[in-house]
Write an enzyme that holds these catalytic residues in place. Structure first.
Site, PDB file in Angstrom:
ATOM      1  N   ARG A 100      40.974 -24.591  -5.100  1.00  0.00           N
ATOM      2  CA  ARG A 100      39.662 -24.701  -5.733  1.00  0.00           C
ATOM      3  C   ARG A 100      39.484 -23.573  -6.754  1.00  0.00           C
ATOM      4  NH1 ARG A 100      36.006 -28.762  -6.023  1.00  0.00           N
ATOM      5  NH2 ARG A 100      36.945 -29.355  -4.026  1.00  0.00           N
ATOM      6  N   HIS A 344      36.833 -26.839   1.486  1.00  0.00           N
ATOM      7  CA  HIS A 344      36.514 -26.970   0.067  1.00  0.00           C
ATOM      8  C   HIS A 344      37.365 -26.020  -0.761  1.00  0.00           C
ATOM      9  CE1 HIS A 344      33.770 -27.049  -3.535  1.00  0.00           C
ATOM     10  NE2 HIS A 344      33.813 -28.335  -3.217  1.00  0.00           N
ATOM     11  N   CYS A 345      37.617 -24.837  -0.226  1.00  0.00           N
ATOM     12  CA  CYS A 345      38.395 -23.826  -0.959  1.00  0.00           C
ATOM     13  C   CYS A 345      39.832 -24.256  -1.226  1.00  0.00           C
ATOM     14  CB  CYS A 345      38.428 -22.522  -0.176  1.00  0.00           C
ATOM     15  SG  CYS A 345      36.835 -21.774   0.154  1.00  0.00           S
ATOM     16  N   ILE A 346      40.409 -25.078  -0.358  1.00  0.00           N
ATOM     17  CA  ILE A 346      41.830 -25.418  -0.490  1.00  0.00           C
ATOM     18  C   ILE A 346      42.053 -26.732  -1.224  1.00  0.00           C
ATOM     19  CG2 ILE A 346      42.295 -24.189   1.649  1.00  0.00           C
ATOM     20  CD1 ILE A 346      42.877 -26.894   2.986  1.00  0.00           C
TER      21      ILE A 346
END
Length: 360
Positions: A100, A344-346
């Site tokens: 992300r 969400h970050c990955i």
């Protein structure tokens, strides 16, 4: 000359999603295997939201892994899927899994094409600059055969930005105006970059992020758009929630804000995970780090790490009532959290190509 660009909202249709695979044993140590298991659970929820026996399928999944061992482990994971061909595995020199932030942001252009925008990346303000992370946006653009425009003079990450797909963006001053990123830029300077890169017409600025967040206040841990004019944020859980003041201020600012069209935002709150500790210190655990796939919402929860009874059931029930998706999952990401983020970050969604609305 570049054509007008617009970053679609996450709830708009996806053609595919890009996901980072935990690859570096020296970074993950004892959490490597468990983190991979959590990523596999995330992938299964995207691909098979109705279960393996259901005919319903989600968007295509692209997984990036770095190194022989990581590729072999990812291939074993792929082979366990009911339909392995739905996942494409890429050998890519990622430093870590946070696509992300390190990957490109996919945009639609006025000529009907799909393209990508990217910013300079400096390891979240110089904290964790790993080999090749600053180049992975170009790699993903090459894999996906996208036109990439890089905004070299601006340092930023995808997790610092949230949009309703209609020109309204959320971000934080702690991140994008930080001296460790853009020390000589004003709010207006940043807004001009976001206008060119992503089609921002209005930016709503929040101040501080969660305690223990090494990203310096990424918005995808604080507040998320879930429909046009509708935003969700968290309320404190327990009397010892380390983020009680921050969460109260986030809700206050959003409740007083309007979108790019001038309409007041509708604000929904869900409980935070409460006081979550790693090595005795507060961690940036957040229910906001959910991913909206074509057919599901996948929200992280943190199991035994929380010092309170697990508030994730209440959180997911509220999201069910507010987000237009047939399937909802609360999946433990306690081991991914040891690396600093969650689902969400990955991940980074890739929309199908299509022309911009005429009003933009």
């Amino acid at each position: 000359m570049y054509s007008l660009r617009r970053q679609p909202a996450e709830w708009e249709r996806h053609d595919a999603v890009w996901i980072g695979w935990p690859s570096a044993p020296d970074l993950w140590e004892n959490d490597l295997g468990p983190a991979r298991a959590e990523v596999e659970d995330f992938i299964r929820a995207i691909l098979f939201p109705g279960g393996a026996s259901s005919a319903e399928r989600g968007e295509r999944v692209n997984v990036l892994a770095n190194g022989r061992e990581a590729l072999a482990a990812a291939e074993i994971m792929r082979s366990r899927l009911p339909e392995p061909d739905l996942l494409t595995l890429h050998d890519a020199p990622i430093g870590d899994i946070w696509l992300r932030d390190t990957g490109p942001i996919f945009v639609k252009t006025e000529d009907g094409a799909l393209a990508a925008s990217a910013f300079s990346f400096n390891g979240w303000g110089g904290k964790y600059l790993l080999p090749s992370d600053e180049k992975i946006a170009e790699e993903i653009a090459r894999f996906s055969d996208m036109r990439l425009r890089k905004f070299e003079d601006f340092i930023g990450e995808g997790g610092a930005l949230e949009t309703d797909g209609e020109g309204t963006f959320l971000t934080t001053r702690q991140c994008l105006l930080n001296r460790n990123r853009n020390p000589n830029m004003s709010e207006r300077d940043v807004e001009e970059v976001l206008k060119s890169a992503l089609g921002a017409a209005k930016v709503i600025w929040l101040d501080e992020g969660l305690e223990g967040d090494h990203t310096d206040g990424h918005i995808d841990n604080l507040a998320r758009f879930i429909a046009p004019g509708k935003v969700v944020c968290m309320r404190p859980t327990g009397n010892d929630d380390p983020n009680a003041k921050v969460l109260g201020e986030v809700e206050k600012v959003l409740s007083q804000s309007t979108n790019a069209g001038g309409s007041k935002l509708e604000v929904i709150t869900i409980p935070s995970p409460g006081r979550v500790l790693l090595d005795g210190e507060p961690a940036a655990a957040s229910h906001m780090n959910f991913y909206i796939s074509n057919n599901a919402v996948i929200m992280p929860c943190y199991g035994a790490l929380s010092g309170h009874s697990d508030p994730s059931n209440e959180a997911i029930e509220i999201l069910k009532a507010e987000i237009d998706r047939p399937h909802f999952f609360a999946i433990d990401s306690s081991h991914i959290l040891t690396g600093g983020g969650s689902f969400h970050c990955i991940s980074q969604q890739q929309p199908p190509p299509g022309k911009l609305p005429s009003k933009l």
